[in-house]
Design an enzyme around this catalytic site. Structure first.
Site, short mmCIF file in Angstrom:
data_model
loop_
_atom_site.label_atom_id
_atom_site.label_comp_id
_atom_site.label_asym_id
_atom_site.label_seq_id
_atom_site.Cartn_x
_atom_site.Cartn_y
_atom_site.Cartn_z
N ASP A 104 -12.27 10.46 58.00
CA ASP A 104 -12.04 10.55 56.57
C ASP A 104 -12.01 12.03 56.22
O ASP A 104 -12.90 12.78 56.63
CB ASP A 104 -13.20 9.85 55.82
CG ASP A 104 -12.74 9.12 54.60
OD1 ASP A 104 -12.08 9.75 53.76
OD2 ASP A 104 -13.06 7.92 54.47
N ASP A 206 -8.81 11.22 51.42
CA ASP A 206 -9.42 10.69 50.20
C ASP A 206 -8.61 11.13 48.96
O ASP A 206 -8.18 12.28 48.88
CB ASP A 206 -10.85 11.25 50.10
CG ASP A 206 -11.68 10.56 49.03
OD1 ASP A 206 -11.93 9.36 49.16
OD2 ASP A 206 -12.09 11.25 48.06
N GLU A 269 -5.03 7.89 50.82
CA GLU A 269 -5.59 6.92 49.88
C GLU A 269 -4.93 7.19 48.52
O GLU A 269 -5.14 8.26 47.93
CB GLU A 269 -7.10 7.08 49.73
CG GLU A 269 -7.68 5.99 48.84
CD GLU A 269 -8.92 6.40 48.03
OE1 GLU A 269 -9.63 5.51 47.56
OE2 GLU A 269 -9.16 7.61 47.85
N HIS A 330 -14.40 -0.16 51.07
CA HIS A 330 -15.75 0.08 50.55
C HIS A 330 -15.78 0.31 49.04
O HIS A 330 -16.84 0.61 48.49
CB HIS A 330 -16.34 1.29 51.28
CG HIS A 330 -15.55 2.54 51.02
ND1 HIS A 330 -14.23 2.68 51.42
CD2 HIS A 330 -15.85 3.69 50.38
CE1 HIS A 330 -13.78 3.85 51.04
NE2 HIS A 330 -14.75 4.49 50.40
N ASP A 331 -14.62 0.24 48.39
CA ASP A 331 -14.56 0.45 46.94
C ASP A 331 -14.23 -0.82 46.17
O ASP A 331 -14.14 -0.78 44.93
CB ASP A 331 -13.50 1.52 46.60
CG ASP A 331 -13.86 2.89 47.14
OD1 ASP A 331 -15.07 3.21 47.20
OD2 ASP A 331 -12.94 3.64 47.52
C1 NOJ Z 1 -12.40 7.39 47.09
C2 NOJ Z 1 -13.46 6.88 48.01
O1 NOJ Z 1 -12.96 5.79 48.73
C3 NOJ Z 1 -14.66 6.54 47.14
O2 NOJ Z 1 -15.63 5.83 47.85
C4 NOJ Z 1 -15.20 7.82 46.56
O3 NOJ Z 1 -16.25 7.54 45.68
C5 NOJ Z 1 -14.11 8.59 45.82
N1 NOJ Z 1 -12.87 8.62 46.52
C6 NOJ Z 1 -14.52 10.01 45.60
O4 NOJ Z 1 -14.45 10.71 46.81
#
Ligand code: NOJ
Length: 536
Positions: A104, A206, A269, A330-331
């Site tokens: 990542d 990210d 992402e 994970h989000d």
């Molecule tokens: C996206 C990530 O997947 C998330 O978990 C994170 O909180 C935010 N970006 C900030 O980096």
């Protein structure tokens, strides 16, 4: 002929990605938090699933304000996860298994404890001042613009030492780097080179669409669709804070760094509508190899909506742009919770038969569900800052359920997040040898996908159908494979005509269907899906 066709494709087009949230995979030192030795121990689990590409969420030194997405040293390893030696062993063990490792990369913001930021905030004249986004207060002394933070409140934090504000799209502990500054670009590209030199196979970047902000610092317009149920961040459209035209130059430069090395992968992402998302493939595909496609995470679980989305996406891809599909991360709430445990198998069948690289989130292969989190157990800063709007990400980040022993074999200590009560039944060990388990179903689908070029790299063609059914054909030069899925779970069977005279069922969610013929029509129970090879 077959070999020539297969060689045309890169490893990241043919293989499947598996995301590990490292805090929750396997803890080997008993501190209740997963670590690199734990991941090494479990690599054979991933290999035996048939998956070859492992993406690990951030493992760098970090104060953990956002659980590793606040990096304080881009070229180190957090002692909580292990040492650089552990990392080297992990990479070696992955490559020994002919697998790939994706790290990542968090370039939009660092931690406020990163030495770059400590320097930057120390004075207006510091050489690193311009590495972050500093602005004078508005005439009334308030924040320079109306830009919000994803995690609630203003995106601007006042710093009284220098009487300026700095911008943070996420927590105030995550100041945004100034990607318009060439020194920042070079420093971050050298971070990529550091890991690529070690042999890392690629990066998931990210919030790629956040990297550049409006040069004129214009206020964002209000969002006409905003309601109180939304996060306060959604009060405004992100017109001037994300997806700025200049971001594509940065992505192209990032890609050039990746291309200094052989056969590496750049994933972005990006949460944007498809028309904007596909721009991230870049001019002549010189952008991200895979701008993550989150439609299966975000869309309502409705056959017609998903069908339209697949067709729209297929149509929007630039020539040579390779598709990809993500089912969980994970989000976002886990797939088994969003659509139900039975439909989770339909979702797996869809993920693994659509055209494009699939990404599996750890634990989905055993059917893990969101774990309820009591108020005093909340860890996620998003939930702490914006409580009660269903934004807690802890439920999908709970420890992997390995076996029926205490704490599901995840840790000998106290797990950092609670485990699901059902872990004694729902775990890798228990499911592995049971033919009916979801993990056996995943293994079967993965093996089929990896053995059939039609599924792995073949063409996609929609098949017209109705109601809760979704159907399509995947084809290579040698084979045509028909996929039909019932997205309904109401108990009602559905019947439809099939666009061929004979096919043999290769895989099904339901026992006793495999090897049977399909002729003329097909009837699907609710929660049923099948894959069949067209013969005539
Ligand atoms: C996206 C990530 O997947 C998330 O978990 C994170 O909180 C935010 N970006 C900030 O980096």
């Amino acid at each position: 002929m077959k070999e020539i066709q297969t060689e045309k494709y890169k490893w990241w087009q043919k293989e499947i990605v598996y995301q590990i949230y490292p805090r929750s995979y396997k803890d080997n030192n008993g501190d209740g938090i997963g670590d690199l030795p734990g991941i090494i121990e479990k690599l054979d689990h991933i290999k035996d699933l048939g998956v070859k590409v492992v993406w690990i969420s951030p493992i760098y030194p970090s104060p953990m304000a956002d659980f590793g997405y606040d990096v304080s040293d881009y070229t180190g390893i957090h002692p909580m996860f292990g040492t650089m030696e552990d990392f080297n062993s992990l990479l070696e063990e992955i490559h020994k298994r002919e697998m790939k490792l994706i790290l990542d990369f968090v370039p939009n913001h660092s931690s406020n404890m990163h030495e770059w930021f400590l320097d930057s905030r120390s004075s207006k004249n510091n050489p690193k001042r311009d590495w972050y986004i500093w602005k004078d207060p508005a005439p009334d002394g308030g924040p320079p613009t109306n830009w919000g933070s994803v995690f609630g409140g203003s995106g601007w934090e006042y710093d009284k030492e220098t009487n300026q504000y700095y911008y943070h799209a996420f927590l105030k502990e995550q100041p945004d780097l100034n990607w318009r500054n060439p020194e920042v670009q070079e420093a971050m590209f050298n971070v990529l080179r550091f890991w690529l030199d070690k042999g890392v196979d690629g990066f998931r970047v990210d919030v790629m669409w956040h990297l550049i902000k409006d040069a004129q610092f214009r206020d964002n317009p209000p969002n006409p669709n905003y309601t109180e149920d939304y996060s306060p961040y959604d009060k405004h459209l992100q017109t001037y804070t994300t997806d700025q035209p200049e971001v594509h130059d940065i992505v192209e430069k990032m890609r050039s760094v990746i291309d200094e090395f052989d056969e590496r992968l750049l994933i972005g992402e990006i949460y944007l509508p498809v028309e904007q998302l596909v721009e991230y493939y870049g001019k002549d595909n010189r952008g991200a190899h895979l701008p993550f496609n989150f439609q299966l995470v975000l869309l309502p679980w409705d056959a017609r909506e998903i069908e339209a989305a697949i067709n729209n996406y297929e149509g929007a891809l630039p020539p040579g742009g390779w598709p990809n599909w993500v089912l969980g991360n994970h989000d976002n709430s886990r797939i088994a919770t969003r659509v139900g445990v039975k439909q989770a198998r339909i979702a797996a069948m869809m993920l693994l038969t659509l055209r494009g690289t699939p990404t599996i989130y750890y634990g989905d292969e055993i059917g893990m569900e969101d774990v309820p989190i009591a108020p005093d157990q909340v860890q996620d800063p998003q939930e702490k800052n914006i409580p009660g709007k269903g934004l807690n990400r802890d439920p999908e980040r709970t420890p992997m359920q390995w076996d029926s022993s205490e704490n599901a074999g995840f840790t000998s200590g106290k797990p950092w997040l609670p485990l699901m009560e059902n872990y004694k039944e729902l775990n890798v060990e228990k499911e592995w040898d049971s033919e009916e388990s979801i993990i056996s179903f995943y293994r079967k689908l993965i093996a089929l996908r990896q053995k059939e070029p039609a599924l792995q790299i073949g063409k996609y063609r929609p098949v017209l159908t109705t109601g809760n059914l979704l159907a399509y054909i995947r084809s290579s030069e040698e084979k045509k494979i028909f996929v039909i899925l019932n997205l309904g779970d109401s108990g009602e069977a559905m019947e439809t005509n099939v666009p061929f005279s004979k096919a043999i069922i290769l895989a099904s969610t339901h026992a006793g269907r495999e090897g049977k013929n399909l002729e003329g029509t097909v009837q699907l129970e609710s929660n049923e899906g099948l894959i069949a090879e067209i013969k005539e």
